[in-house]
Design an enzyme around this catalytic site. Structure first.
Site, PDB file in Angstrom:
ATOM      1  N   HIS A 215       0.859  -1.191   0.000  1.00  0.00           N
ATOM      2  CA  HIS A 215       0.000   0.000   0.000  1.00  0.00           C
ATOM      3  C   HIS A 215       0.895   1.241   0.000  1.00  0.00           C
ATOM      4  O   HIS A 215       1.985   1.228   0.572  1.00  0.00           O
ATOM      5  CB  HIS A 215      -0.896  -0.027   1.249  1.00  0.00           C
ATOM      6  N   ASP A 336     -11.107   2.178  -1.313  1.00  0.00           N
ATOM      7  CA  ASP A 336     -10.181   2.993  -0.516  1.00  0.00           C
ATOM      8  C   ASP A 336     -10.954   3.830   0.499  1.00  0.00           C
ATOM      9  O   ASP A 336     -10.622   4.979   0.775  1.00  0.00           O
ATOM     10  CB  ASP A 336      -9.279   3.882  -1.383  1.00  0.00           C
TER      11      ASP A 336
HETATM   12 MN    MN Z   1      -5.640   3.055   0.697  1.00  0.00          MN
END
Ligand code: MN
Length: 382
Positions: A215, A336
């Site tokens: 990430h 997200d």
């Molecule tokens: Mn993220």
């Protein structure tokens, strides 16, 4: 080529396109309950951030210490003693791994969040503290999943500062806590996972047959300068993370760990856009200048060792390119949350000019396969 007419013939494609077209997002939200469309797949979102009070207070301590690099500036604006209201507001939705989050998912017809501790995880803490807090976060994550086993899955936090302890925690996270993979927020103290120091982590991921989601976080100190004033989440995060992935590839990590699986968000951080160029220059590179001789072409590792997600990168053109170059079986859906809005992520993929089969793969089947999501999911369709 993707045949749009064929998609429009399909009832699911037609209803999704009309719902998300000129009528807009608000109209769709209003009509969703009145017009339940037959949906043959779950919507599994694969890069969904959360946090826990202990992590937030430890981040506050790090922020209070002060510092001037890009990460310190970012976390000071969220967790610091004088963080602006807009920064502090980011924390509350992260801490909700219960009813509020489920309600938000239900509003947009999201079936499951694959949860992960928000960036930078435990990677800015002192090593012993990082190891302890990764365990705590993973315990709490597993508890949230036990409370909502059909709505949540999870990726384990990892403390790369101590690779041996990290490998032990990874084993516990999969075999005892039944989590679904791992998340590492790019560099740790400006060091990258291709270093032999970190290999116990890569070895554990391969042995446990679970992916590492690399990430983003801010560019490491050595590459930070030119990124000042450039969109950090919109571009610099992706550069940091794709360079990390390319370090793994070009340093021969996937020859050492051929079954290692890496997941990249934000439409693969753009890495596959470069594949033809990477292959061409790999063939003509001199091996004398620090290059490792690889057993496959760079583009072959991208197909063998990587999967990507769509988090916050809502471009149908980029999606179509990704499906063409990597295959629909390499692309997973992500929101997200809470950094990106849920409804537009749903609308993005529902309105994508792809086949119903591809949509089912990207919304559901790939995530189930890559993250070994085996728990029964509710077949609530709308
Ligand atoms: Mn993220």
């Amino acid at each position: 080529m993707i045949d749009r007419r064929k998609i429009l013939k399909g009832a699911a494609g037609a209803s999704a396109l009309s719902a998300c077209g000129a009528l807009g997002v608000a109209a769709q939200a209003g009509s969703a309950a009145a017009q339940p469309a037959a949906r043959s797949y779950l919507r599994i979102a694969t890069e969904e951030a959360c946090s826990f009070p202990e992590i937030v207070s430890e981040m506050g301590l790090v922020a209070a210490r002060g510092g001037t690099n890009l990460d310190m500036e970012l976390i000071t604006a969220i967790y610091g003693p004088n963080a602006p209201e807009v920064g502090r507001r980011a924390v509350a939705p992260l801490l909700d791994v219960g009813a509020g989050r489920i309600a938000e998912m239900d509003r947009a017809g999201v079936d499951m969040h694959v949860l992960s501790l928000t960036s930078p995880g435990v990677q800015m803490f002192a090593p012993d503290r990082a190891v302890a807090l990764a365990e705590l976060a993973n315990d709490k994550l597993a508890a949230a999943i036990r409370r909502y086993p059909t709505r949540f899955a999870g990726l384990a936090a990892v403390a790369p500062q101590n690779p041996q302890a990290a490998a032990r925690e990874m084993e516990r996270a999969i075999n005892r806590l039944r989590l679904n993979g791992f998340i590492i927020n790019s560099h740790t103290d400006n060091r990258y996972l291709d270093e032999e120091f970190f290999w116990p982590i890569l070895e554990a991921a391969e042995a446990l047959d679970r992916p590492i989601y690399i990430h983003p976080r801010n560019p490491s100190d050595g590459m930070a300068g030119p990124f000042r004033g450039v969109s950090l989440p919109g571009y610099a995060f992706g550069m940091e993370t794709s360079v990390h992935a390319l370090r793994l590839l070009f340093r021969g990590v996937f020859d050492r760990f051929p079954k290692l699986k890496i997941v990249l968000g934000h439409m693969g951080e753009g890495i596959h856009f470069w594949q033809a160029r990477l292959d061409r220059r790999y063939l003509s590179s001199s091996y004398a200048s620090g290059y490792v001789r690889l057993s496959l072409m760079p583009s072959e590792y991208l197909k063998r060792n990587f999967a990507i997600t769509t988090s916050g990168a809502e471009s149908h053109e980029a999606l179509e390119y990704s499906i063409k170059t990597l295959g629909a079986d390499h692309v997973m859906w992500a929101i997200d949350y809470p950094y990106e809005p849920t409804q537009s992520a749903v609308d993005f993929l529902e309105s994508a000019p792809i086949t119903p089969e591809q949509k089912a793969m990207i919304f559901e089947q790939n995530a189930e396969r890559v993250f070994h999501i085996e728990r029964p999911a509710p077949r609530r369709r709308r």
